[in-house]
Scaffold this motif. Structure first.
Motif, PDB file in Angstrom:
ATOM      1  N   CYS A  28       0.988  -1.430  -0.111  1.00 32.36           N
ATOM      2  CA  CYS A  28      -0.193  -0.181   0.278  1.00 32.36           C
ATOM      3  C   CYS A  28       0.998   1.195   0.023  1.00 32.36           C
ATOM      4  O   CYS A  28       0.344   2.126  -0.098  1.00 32.36           O
ATOM      5  N   VAL A  29       1.847   1.080  -0.056  1.00 26.26           N
ATOM      6  CA  VAL A  29       2.850   2.737   0.108  1.00 26.26           C
ATOM      7  C   VAL A  29       3.294   2.744  -1.668  1.00 26.26           C
ATOM      8  O   VAL A  29       3.197   2.709  -1.987  1.00 26.26           O
ATOM      9  N   LYS A  30       2.155   4.689  -1.320  1.00 26.09           N
ATOM     10  CA  LYS A  30       2.287   5.443  -2.633  1.00 26.09           C
ATOM     11  C   LYS A  30       2.113   6.099  -2.054  1.00 26.09           C
ATOM     12  O   LYS A  30       1.368   7.639  -2.315  1.00 26.09           O
ATOM     13  N   PRO A  31       3.734   6.479  -2.103  1.00 25.79           N
ATOM     14  CA  PRO A  31       3.935   7.673  -1.655  1.00 25.79           C
ATOM     15  C   PRO A  31       3.898   8.938  -2.444  1.00 25.79           C
ATOM     16  O   PRO A  31       3.790  10.001  -2.497  1.00 25.79           O
ATOM     17  N   GLU A  32       3.520   8.670  -3.832  1.00 24.73           N
ATOM     18  CA  GLU A  32       3.157   9.327  -5.220  1.00 24.73           C
ATOM     19  C   GLU A  32       1.890  10.467  -4.556  1.00 24.73           C
ATOM     20  O   GLU A  32       1.309  11.383  -5.383  1.00 24.73           O
ATOM     21  N   LEU A  33       1.198  10.064  -4.015  1.00 18.06           N
ATOM     22  CA  LEU A  33      -0.411  10.106  -3.780  1.00 18.06           C
ATOM     23  C   LEU A  33      -0.216  10.942  -2.442  1.00 18.06           C
ATOM     24  O   LEU A  33      -0.008  10.747  -1.276  1.00 18.06           O
ATOM     25  N   HIS A  34      -0.122  12.313  -3.196  1.00 16.63           N
ATOM     26  CA  HIS A  34      -0.316  13.165  -1.339  1.00 16.63           C
ATOM     27  C   HIS A  34      -1.921  13.684  -1.243  1.00 16.63           C
ATOM     28  O   HIS A  34      -2.637  13.891  -1.907  1.00 16.63           O
ATOM     29  N   ILE A  35      -1.464  14.390   0.201  1.00 19.29           N
ATOM     30  CA  ILE A  35      -2.760  14.780   0.314  1.00 19.29           C
ATOM     31  C   ILE A  35      -2.618  16.532   0.146  1.00 19.29           C
ATOM     32  O   ILE A  35      -2.042  17.355   0.610  1.00 19.29           O
ATOM     33  N   PRO A  36      -3.241  17.074   0.170  1.00 25.23           N
ATOM     34  CA  PRO A  36      -3.448  18.024  -0.742  1.00 25.23           C
ATOM     35  C   PRO A  36      -4.123  18.764  -0.129  1.00 25.23           C
ATOM     36  O   PRO A  36      -4.599  19.080   1.022  1.00 25.23           O
ATOM     37  N   ASP A  37      -3.346  20.546   0.017  1.00 22.46           N
ATOM     38  CA  ASP A  37      -4.123  21.204   1.025  1.00 22.46           C
ATOM     39  C   ASP A  37      -4.936  21.498   0.898  1.00 22.46           C
ATOM     40  O   ASP A  37      -5.911  21.842   0.305  1.00 22.46           O
ATOM     41  N   GLY A  38      -5.951  21.813   2.165  1.00 20.41           N
ATOM     42  CA  GLY A  38      -7.371  22.128   1.799  1.00 20.41           C
ATOM     43  C   GLY A  38      -8.591  20.984   2.163  1.00 20.41           C
ATOM     44  O   GLY A  38      -9.701  20.685   2.086  1.00 20.41           O
ATOM     45  N   ALA A  39      -7.368  19.574   1.902  1.00 22.45           N
ATOM     46  CA  ALA A  39      -8.293  18.567   1.792  1.00 22.45           C
ATOM     47  C   ALA A  39      -9.366  18.138   2.665  1.00 22.45           C
ATOM     48  O   ALA A  39      -8.993  18.245   3.514  1.00 22.45           O
ATOM     49  N   GLN A  40     -10.338  17.612   2.567  1.00 18.29           N
ATOM     50  CA  GLN A  40     -11.397  17.265   4.069  1.00 18.29           C
ATOM     51  C   GLN A  40     -11.233  15.678   4.774  1.00 18.29           C
ATOM     52  O   GLN A  40     -10.499  14.896   3.947  1.00 18.29           O
ATOM     53  N   LEU A  41     -10.790  15.724   5.688  1.00 16.79           N
ATOM     54  CA  LEU A  41     -10.126  15.224   6.710  1.00 16.79           C
ATOM     55  C   LEU A  41     -10.756  14.355   7.735  1.00 16.79           C
ATOM     56  O   LEU A  41     -11.524  15.353   8.418  1.00 16.79           O
ATOM     57  N   THR A  42     -10.457  12.875   8.136  1.00 13.18           N
ATOM     58  CA  THR A  42     -11.024  11.966   9.606  1.00 13.18           C
ATOM     59  C   THR A  42      -9.788  12.154   9.948  1.00 13.18           C
ATOM     60  O   THR A  42      -8.508  11.586   8.983  1.00 13.18           O
ATOM     61  N   VAL A  43      -9.881  12.538  11.434  1.00 11.50           N
ATOM     62  CA  VAL A  43      -8.813  12.248  12.348  1.00 11.50           C
ATOM     63  C   VAL A  43      -8.721  11.265  12.751  1.00 11.50           C
ATOM     64  O   VAL A  43     -10.030  11.397  13.735  1.00 11.50           O
ATOM     65  N   GLY A  44      -7.802  10.664  13.488  1.00 11.47           N
ATOM     66  CA  GLY A  44      -8.138   9.340  14.705  1.00 11.47           C
ATOM     67  C   GLY A  44      -7.170   9.740  15.301  1.00 11.47           C
ATOM     68  O   GLY A  44      -5.813  10.111  15.053  1.00 11.47           O
ATOM     69  N   VAL A  45      -7.607   9.340  17.255  1.00 14.99           N
ATOM     70  CA  VAL A  45      -5.991   9.755  18.077  1.00 14.99           C
ATOM     71  C   VAL A  45      -6.050   8.706  18.894  1.00 14.99           C
ATOM     72  O   VAL A  45      -7.572   7.907  19.095  1.00 14.99           O
ATOM     73  N   ASP A  46      -4.597   7.744  19.023  1.00 17.83           N
ATOM     74  CA  ASP A  46      -4.967   6.471  19.703  1.00 17.83           C
ATOM     75  C   ASP A  46      -3.931   7.278  20.868  1.00 17.83           C
ATOM     76  O   ASP A  46      -2.413   7.337  20.803  1.00 17.83           O
TER      77      ASP A  46
END
Length: 182
Positions: A28-46
């Motif tokens: 699943c390593v795909k470093p070419e897929l970047h998360i663009p600035d302003g993207a909608q994120l879901t965040v999880g905290v553990d």
């Protein structure tokens, strides 16, 4: 001893939830897929307890692929992590760069930070760590990984966390937990 007293990572063993699928996370390593600035994120905290690590994971859905990144904090030997680090990272790094749709958290360890993040305008979602919630989510994540619909950047600490998880079977399905041998 290495993990809890020296604060060192140890490799996952044959109990890993991905042991029957060697290399699944690595594929699943795909470093070419970047998360663009302003993207909608879901965040999880553990938040780990008693001298354990703490992680913040953020996810952006790009078509059918979930692009994920993580930041992990390790405690100093014999200590617990400082939960404020996750709170500051979410409010100061993620919330400024992206649009956070929600931050999922376990109320037992993150309650104080929730109030501060909500006051800062960060949407929070309480997710109690119960089998009824964990089992379907963990099963779905497993299917996504095997189908190659998760993309990450190959971060070593993130890989260690993912591969160290083990399945805990119950009458209502299985859920992920930390290995007792680590």
């Amino acid at each position: 001893f290495k993990r809890f007293h020296a604060g060192l990572w140890v490799e996952a063993d044959k109990e890993s939830w991905l042991a029957d699928h060697p290399g699944a996370w690595e594929r699943c390593v795909k470093p070419e897929l970047h998360i663009p600035d302003g993207a909608q994120l879901t965040v999880g905290v553990d938040v780990g307890l008693n001298r354990d690590s703490m992680s913040v994971v953020w996810c952006w859905r790009h078509d059918e692929v979930r692009v994920v990144r993580a930041k992990t904090w390790e405690p100093e030997p014999g200590r617990s992590v400082d939960i404020r680090q996750a709170r500051v990272f979410i409010a100061s790094d993620l919330a400024i760069r992206y649009e956070i749709v929600q931050v999922a958290y376990d109320p037992r360890q993150f309650a104080e930070s929730v109030v501060e993040l909500e006051d800062a305008g960060v949407p929070m979602l309480e997710i109690p760590q119960v089998v009824e919630r964990l089992s379907p989510a963990d099963s779905h994540l497993f299917d996504l990984i095997l189908a190659g619909k998760v993309a990450h950047d190959g971060d070593h600490d993130f890989a260690m966390q993912v591969n160290a998880a083990v399945r805990r079977p119950t009458e209502r399905g299985w859920y992920l937990s930390k290995s007792r041998t680590l």
